[in-house]
Design an enzyme around this catalytic site. Structure first.
Site: not given
Ligand SMILES: Cc1ncc(C[n+]2csc(CCOP(=O)(O)OP(=O)(O)O)c2C)c(N)n1
Ligand SMILES: [Mg+2]
Lengths: 163, 583
Positions: B51, B488, B163, B113-114
């Site tokens: 979803e 990042m 529902k 439920f749900q």
């Molecule tokens: C759902 C979610 N969880 C954690 C984060 C924190 N976060 C921001 S950038 C990142 C790393 C992303 O890694 P990748 O997709 O490999 O991209 P890169 O920075 O390596 O280009 C994380 C964990 C986020 N933005 N969203």
């Protein structure tokens, strides 16, 4: 600064939780909160007292106005207004204290609304400070229970909050 | 009058709203609705695999088309799975209508439920929400939901439907309202004329002006007006991450993105400006750096449809509440009128000096005046991947992204000339957005090039949607900037935690992405050498009817620059590269 914000909102399920949620979500504090129906059954009126500097209060009123259920609001503290809080206090009242409590209640223009062999229940209305002062005037340890309605308010003069 | 069940009313209402797709996933509480859709609804339903993906796909559909995205999920886990996507849309002000199933009315509150309190759980991340109490209210509620979602500052609206409101054998007269009038909701239509005049005067008195525009310009359909105004005044323009494309990226007056990873020239121009025209932007903390040090010499004109955005973090000298479109039109008229009276405005000499200063900044550290990354190594640099994508798609693709370094490289190096082309989760920063988003965009524009710029971390957050792409034949191109890190996170750990890479690597656990996408019936290609990059990119986009996944191995040590120095830095305080900083 302390503010009294009075809100007319749709009498819809969930409306109150949106207002309350807004305050907690954005870290604004609520000192008192009062909500009840108005003469128009589709509207309820909510009064909240809060403290904050001008910037915070401006954000609060804007954020409240943004809620879809909020129809109109006014910051009563911006103009002259009448403010009331209602309090019921149950106090221990025995022997000579009974007279003393009666006297203080009169001074504060309160009413004894329930009497028991050892307790009085006193009703007081007024601005919040007056109610605070009454509690201070009661002998230490004599207060058994306190309940307050929260502040309600209305502008003085011709000014009205309605659709 | 037509007699319809609740389920049928929903099916008819979305037809009447001209909904093009509904994204969703079935379950017990919405089966009556699904049956009604099945029996007769002109709106095709897209079955996602989770979803969250339904909400992102609908959201991106809305970002690309300007029309509301529509979602249908079941109660309980269906509803909670949708929350991240709803929050993503909320933070970026994207119009969406989400139908969520709910347990039968008489079971509400019994931990049935749900059952989940969808109104409660979604409250902080919706513009508004409804729970249907009487089936005959459905048409009005749906009309209101679409109206609220798409007007004023747009946002997601939830309709929670027990529902029993959709029982097939309980029919009601159906009349869909053509419009709604709500006493508690009437977004403002025009800006205050006096304020607009004040703004025009202030702009024309500026010696070091800058236009700072955000996602609101795109949402408000005001890109053309913004461009006209900027050209009329010869003022420099910078866009926020959400505003990219609002002003043509290849235009001489464009300074690039501003903010934490903004362009040197954009951040410097902001900091040294004397007048800022902020349009549809909200002085987000990723833009301003330390608020108390923000643009000390600038007078600020702030145009926004949402009064809460004005003077929230940074005080506006000339606040203007109104739709950016009408306000910019009025402002342009005022500016032209004032210039007719006084041809010496704005001060051409001062502007000339200002532009020379800006050009110096561009020459010094601008990302587009020279390659500001190492080009001598063996490895592919992430910036080169975006440059290649830009060349091959001729700057005209829809680009979705996930969150991380790859997102910032895409924002910096793909010069968006048109609005609605750059589609990313700017406010919430939701990893997992990119793939379902690309799917939603491709469904909206089947003939357009749609690229998803992602990382090996983000793509795995909704990778199951590769299956949806197979089912609905959405031949998007996935550009995986593979650095084998949560890049990042690693960058921050390099810069602030002495290189301690706590949980930012996957060790040897990554899947073979080529095989993985092949398993779903798509095409995968690995690219490890720079000399193969352009060819692979071209090959991918030449395969018009195939989803292609380019697994591009890039230099894992690269950082995104510029980067604001924080805490306590101002707009002008930036790391320029690993070794140089402005202050
Ligand atoms: C759902 C979610 N969880 C954690 C984060 C924190 N976060 C921001 S950038 C990142 C790393 C992303 O890694 P990748 O997709 O490999 O991209 P890169 O920075 O390596 O280009 C994380 C964990 C986020 N933005 N969203
Ligand atoms: Mg990565």
């Amino acid at each position: 600064m302390r503010r009294i914000i009075s809100i007319l909102m749709e009498n819809e399920p969930g409306a109150l939780s949106r207002v309350v949620g807004l305050f907690s979500q954005r870290g604004y504090n609520i000192d008192t909160l009062n909500v009840a129906a108005t003469e128009d059954p589709t509207l309820s009126r909510l009064t909240v007292t809060t403290v904050g500097d001008d910037r915070v209060i401006e954000q609060i009123t804007k954020q409240l106005n943004k809620l879809v259920d909020v129809v109109k609001l006014v910051d009563l503290s911006e103009g002259t207004h009448v403010e009331r809080d209602l309090m019921l206090v149950k106090v221990r009242a025995e022997g000579s204290a009974r007279d003393e409590i009666r006297r203080i209640t009169e001074i504060f223009r309160g009413h004894i609304v329930d009497v028991g062999p050892q307790v009085f229940t006193i009703q007081l209305t007024g601005a919040a400070e007056k109610l605070d002062a009454f509690l201070v005037a009661m002998e230490e340890g004599s207060i058994l229970e306190v309940v307050r309605s929260g502040v309600v308010g209305i502008s003085r003069g011709e000014k009205v909050l309605r659709l | 009058m037509e007699m319809l069940s609740g389920g049928e009313m929903i099916a008819r209402a979305i037809e009447l709203e001209n909904v093009e797709y509904i994204f969703g996933y079935p379950g017990g509480a919405v089966l009556h609705i699904y049956d009604a859709l099945f029996k007769g609804c002109k709106v095709p339903h897209v079955l996602v695999r989770h979803e969250q993906a339904a909400t992102h796909a609908a959201d991106a559909y809305a970002r690309a088309t300007g029309k509301p995205g529509v979602v249908l999920v079941t109660s309980g886990p269906g509803a909670t799975n949708a929350i991240t996507g709803i929050a993503t849309a909320y933070m970026d002000s994207i119009p969406m209508v989400i139908f969520s199933g709910q347990v039968m009315s008489h079971l509400i509150g019994e931990d049935a439920f749900q059952e989940t309190d969808m109104l409660g759980i979604s409250r902080p991340v919706v513009k508004h929400s409804f729970q249907v109490r009487h089936a005959e209210e459905l048409p009005l509620i749906i009309k209101k939901a679409f109206h609220i979602a798409t007007s004023g500052r747009p946002g997601p609206v939830v309709i929670d439907i027990p529902k029993d409101m959709t029982k097939p054998d309980e029919k009601f007269p159906f009349k869909y309202p053509s419009s709604v009038d709500m006493r508690s909701y009437s977004p403002i239509q025009r800006g205050h004329a006096g304020q607009i005049k004040k703004a025009a005067k202030l702009l024309l008195s500026a010696k070091r002006p800058v236009i700072y525009s955000g996602g609101g310009v795109i949402l408000g359909g005001a890109s053309d007006l913004l461009t006209q105004l900027a050209r009329e005044l010869n003022f420099p323009v910078t866009n926020t991450l959400m505003g990219l494309g609002a002003y043509p990226g290849t235009d001489r007056q464009f300074l690039g993105m501003l903010g934490m990873h903004g362009f040197y020239e954009a951040n410097m121009a902001m900091h040294h400006s004397d007048v800022i025209l902020a349009v549809g932007a909200r002085f987000d903390d990723r833009v301003t750096n330390t608020v108390s040090k923000f643009c000390p010499g600038a007078k600020i004109v702030h145009i926004d449809i949402d009064p809460t955005s004005i003077s929230k973090t940074v005080n506006a000298d000339v606040p203007i509440v109104g739709p950016v479109q009408t306000v910019l039109a009025d402002l342009l008229t005022q500016v032209k009128a004032l210039r007719k009276k006084d041809k010496a405005l704005p001060d051409a000499q001062a502007l000339d000096r200002w532009w020379r200063q800006i050009d110096d900044w561009r020459d010094k550290h601008g990302l587009w005046t020279a390659d500001r990354f190492s080009t001598d190594g063996e490895q592919i640099m992430p910036q080169q991947v975006i440059q290649s994508l830009y060349r091959v798609t001729k700057g005209d693709a829809y680009v979705t992204s996930d969150v991380g370094q790859h997102q910032m490289f895409a924002a910096q190096y793909y010069k968006f000339d048109k609005p609605h082309r750059w589609i990313n989760s700017g406010g919430l920063g939701t990893m997992g957005f990119g793939l379902p988003a690309a799917m939603g965009v491709k469904l909206a524009y089947p003939d357009a090039d749609v690229a998803c710029v992602t990382g090996e971390g983000s793509i795995q957050m909704n990778i199951q949607e590769l299956s949806t792409c197979t089912q609905y034949n959405t031949p998007i191109k996935i550009i995986n900037l593979r650095n084998n890190y949560l890049g990042m996170v690693k960058q921050w750990q390099d810069m602030q935690y002495e290189g301690r890479h706590a949980m930012s690597t996957y060790e040897d656990s990554l899947p073979d992405f080529v095989k993985l996408v092949e398993a779903y019936g798509h095409v995968g290609m690995q690219v490890t050498k720079l000399e193969d990059l352009d060819a692979a990119m071209e090959k991918a986009f030449a395969m018009k009817d195939k989803l292609v996944f380019l697994d591009i191995f890039i230099d894992p040590t690269e950082h995104v620059y510029p980067m604001h120095i924080a805490p306590n830095g101002s707009m002008k305080d930036m790391w320029i590269n690993k070794h140089e900083r402005t202050s």
